[in-house]
Design an enzyme around this catalytic site. Structure first.
Site, short mmCIF file in Angstrom:
data_model
loop_
_atom_site.label_atom_id
_atom_site.label_comp_id
_atom_site.label_asym_id
_atom_site.label_seq_id
_atom_site.Cartn_x
_atom_site.Cartn_y
_atom_site.Cartn_z
N HIS A 67 0.91 -1.24 -0.19
CA HIS A 67 0.20 0.03 0.10
C HIS A 67 0.95 1.22 0.09
CE1 HIS A 67 -3.82 2.35 0.26
NE2 HIS A 67 -3.26 2.89 1.58
N HIS A 69 1.13 5.61 -1.34
CA HIS A 69 0.51 6.79 -2.13
C HIS A 69 1.95 7.43 -2.47
CE1 HIS A 69 -3.49 5.84 -0.92
NE2 HIS A 69 -2.95 5.95 0.18
N TYR A 129 -4.97 7.75 -6.88
CA TYR A 129 -6.11 8.36 -7.28
C TYR A 129 -5.99 9.76 -7.77
CZ TYR A 129 -4.82 10.03 -2.32
OH TYR A 129 -4.52 10.51 -1.30
N ARG A 216 -16.47 6.38 1.89
CA ARG A 216 -16.85 7.71 1.87
C ARG A 216 -16.58 8.19 0.40
NH1 ARG A 216 -12.22 10.40 3.50
NH2 ARG A 216 -11.01 8.45 4.07
N HIS A 240 -9.34 1.18 1.21
CA HIS A 240 -9.43 1.64 2.48
C HIS A 240 -10.43 1.39 3.49
CE1 HIS A 240 -6.74 5.27 0.84
NE2 HIS A 240 -5.83 4.34 1.36
N GLU A 243 -10.43 3.14 8.76
CA GLU A 243 -9.04 3.35 9.30
C GLU A 243 -9.38 4.40 10.54
OE1 GLU A 243 -6.98 5.80 6.46
OE2 GLU A 243 -5.12 6.12 8.00
N HIS A 277 -5.61 -1.20 6.25
CA HIS A 277 -5.86 -0.57 7.87
C HIS A 277 -6.89 -1.47 8.36
CE1 HIS A 277 -4.02 3.11 6.59
NE2 HIS A 277 -4.89 3.49 5.72
N ASP A 328 2.20 3.10 3.22
CA ASP A 328 1.05 3.98 2.94
C ASP A 328 1.45 5.63 2.70
OD1 ASP A 328 -1.24 5.33 3.03
OD2 ASP A 328 -1.89 4.66 4.93
#
Ligand SMILES: [Zn+2]
Length: 450
Positions: A67, A69, A129, A216, A240, A243, A277, A328
């Site tokens: 994971h 970003h 993303y 979300r 995700h 978390e 998570h 992450d």
């Protein structure tokens, strides 16, 4: 044919490392693994030992960072202003996200992935993303940012699973994306799928996967579109999950159930799904995840940096969820630190020692992560697997005198000396062979921070 002689190597299903192991590889695959003591013989006789490259220390299979970003690497050390609350972190994150374009994204990701290579990571799962230009305007090539990440991994010498992420709304109740978030959005899940369908990584080092940013960011009625796309294409799906408690509360308020239940009801759980998570699942959630064989990816150094809490790692594993690890937000890039944190955080939470064996932590850092990223033929020192080798020195100030089985409780990323990915050497004597990692990180971060 390439041959190495490892002082110690950690072989599959072994509780601890084996001394004096000859490893042979051809065309990027392991062709022989032969312990020289205990009855094993090299395939071509003892004379081959003369031309085998010596690997002093402990040789592990490739580590998988499940994971990532990549652009968050620019945030390291910049989010602790004042006392550093969640909002000071998010403000800096959005600020960096707002400045990136395909060229600066390539430079930053290349440097971050090269740092990962130095740390022994042979494969990364990029939860991607940041798709579009400022204001959400697509680039001429709507997958230009994806292509930048794929190229970055190639230049850094590691494999990549591009987890193309659907990020459509700002909150569980469907509020539209605002400000810098607009760069993340494709409008709806069908348009997300159409964009992803238009792109396939060309080079064998990269594969595609899918991701739901979170409950979300994808409306409930569109979850099945993303999950179905991953299923039809036979690729991993990441999400995700729980978390922070606020995500559970918001999901209950809008949908009357937990995020895990919502994902289950829309066909998004299963052995090809990895929940990132899973810090705050209910007992029923743990059962749902385990019985569906949904994988979990723990990111302990980020979870501590963001004050998320401590997830129920042992209960998730026992319920049936294979564990993997991710760095992450890249507050730290060190899979040894992530692995031992899984055990040490459980100790803090339960005030008891002894939850995971060293071999289980190794599996989470290697074969578990590769499987979560869709590379079922990597993460083990076994004939037929990809020739990924990560050698950790046992003669540094941190590791001297440590028995090889204790490496996961003593070594750091800085103790990695040699890294081979798909049979190709990427790191030698602690140096990346093609990237000046500190210089490139400094330049790439300066270009996207104030
Ligand atoms: Zn994340």
């Amino acid at each position: 044919m390439t041959r190495w002689l490892a002082e110690y190597a950690w072989l599959p299903e072994h509780a601890e490392p084996t001394p004096d192991v000859l490893i042979e590889a051809e065309d990027g695959r392991i062709t022989a693994v032969a312990p020289l003591t205990g009855g094993g013989r090299p395939t071509a006789g003892v004379e081959v030992l003369r031309d085998a490259a010596r690997l002093p220390g402990l040789t592990l299979p490739g580590l998988a960072n499940a994971h990532s970003h990549a652009f968050h690497r620019a945030l390291r050390g910049r989010t602790h202003g004042g006392r550093g609350d969640f909002w000071s972190w998010r403000d800096v994150m959005y600020d960096v996200a707002g400045r990136l374009d395909p060229d600066s994204y390539l430079a930053l990701a290349r440097a971050a992935y090269a740092e990962m290579a130095l740390a022994g990571v042979t494969c990364v799962g990029e939860f991607h993303y940041l798709h579009h230009g400022p204001g959400g305007q697509p680039y001429d090539d709507p997958n230009a940012m994806s292509a930048a990440l794929v190229e970055a991994a190639a230049q850094a010498g590691i494999r990549l699973t591009l987890l193309d992420t659907a990020y459509l709304t700002a909150s569980v109740d469907g509020a539209p994306l605002q400000g810098p978030q607009r760069r993340f959005g494709d409008g709806d899940a069908l348009r997300w799928a159409a964009r992803v369908d238009a792109y396939r990584p060309e080079n064998g080092h990269a594969r595609l996967g899918a991701a739901i940013h979170s409950v979300r960011a994808v409306p409930a009625e569109q979850l099945a579109t993303v999950a179905g796309w991953a299923d039809r294409n036979g690729v991993p799906l990441h999400v995700h999950l729980s978390e922070q408690p606020a995500e559970n509360d918001a999901c209950r308020a809008v949908h009357g159930c937990t995020p895990t239940r919502l994902l289950a009801d829309h066909g998004a759980l299963g052995p090809h799904t990895t929940a990132i998570h899973a810090t705050h699942p209910t007992s029923a959630d743990v059962t749902l995840l385990g019985e569906s064989r949904t994988r979990v990816c723990l990111c302990p150094t980020t979870e501590r940096d963001l004050a998320d809490g401590i997830g129920p790692a042992r209960r998730l594993a026992e319920a049936g969820s294979p564990v993997s690890l991710g760095s992450d937000s890249h507050a730290v890039i060190d899979l040894f630190e992530e692995a031992r944190a899984v055990e040490l955080d459980e100790r803090l939470r339960t005030r008891k020692r002894g939850h995971f064996t060293a071999a289980e932590l190794l599996a989470a850092a290697t074969v578990g992560g590769h499987a979560a990223l869709g590379w079922g033929d990597a993460g083990r020192l076994a004939v037929g697997d990809r020739a990924d080798l990560v050698t950790v020195r046992l003669d540094t100030a941190r590791t001297a005198g440590v028995p090889p089985v204790g490496a996961f409780f003593a070594a750091t990323a800085a103790d990695v000396s040699h890294v081979v990915v798909d049979g190709k050497q990427v790191v030698a004597d602690g140096r990346h062979l093609t990237v000046d990692v500190p210089a490139e990180l400094r330049a790439a971060i300066a270009a996207v921070t104030a």
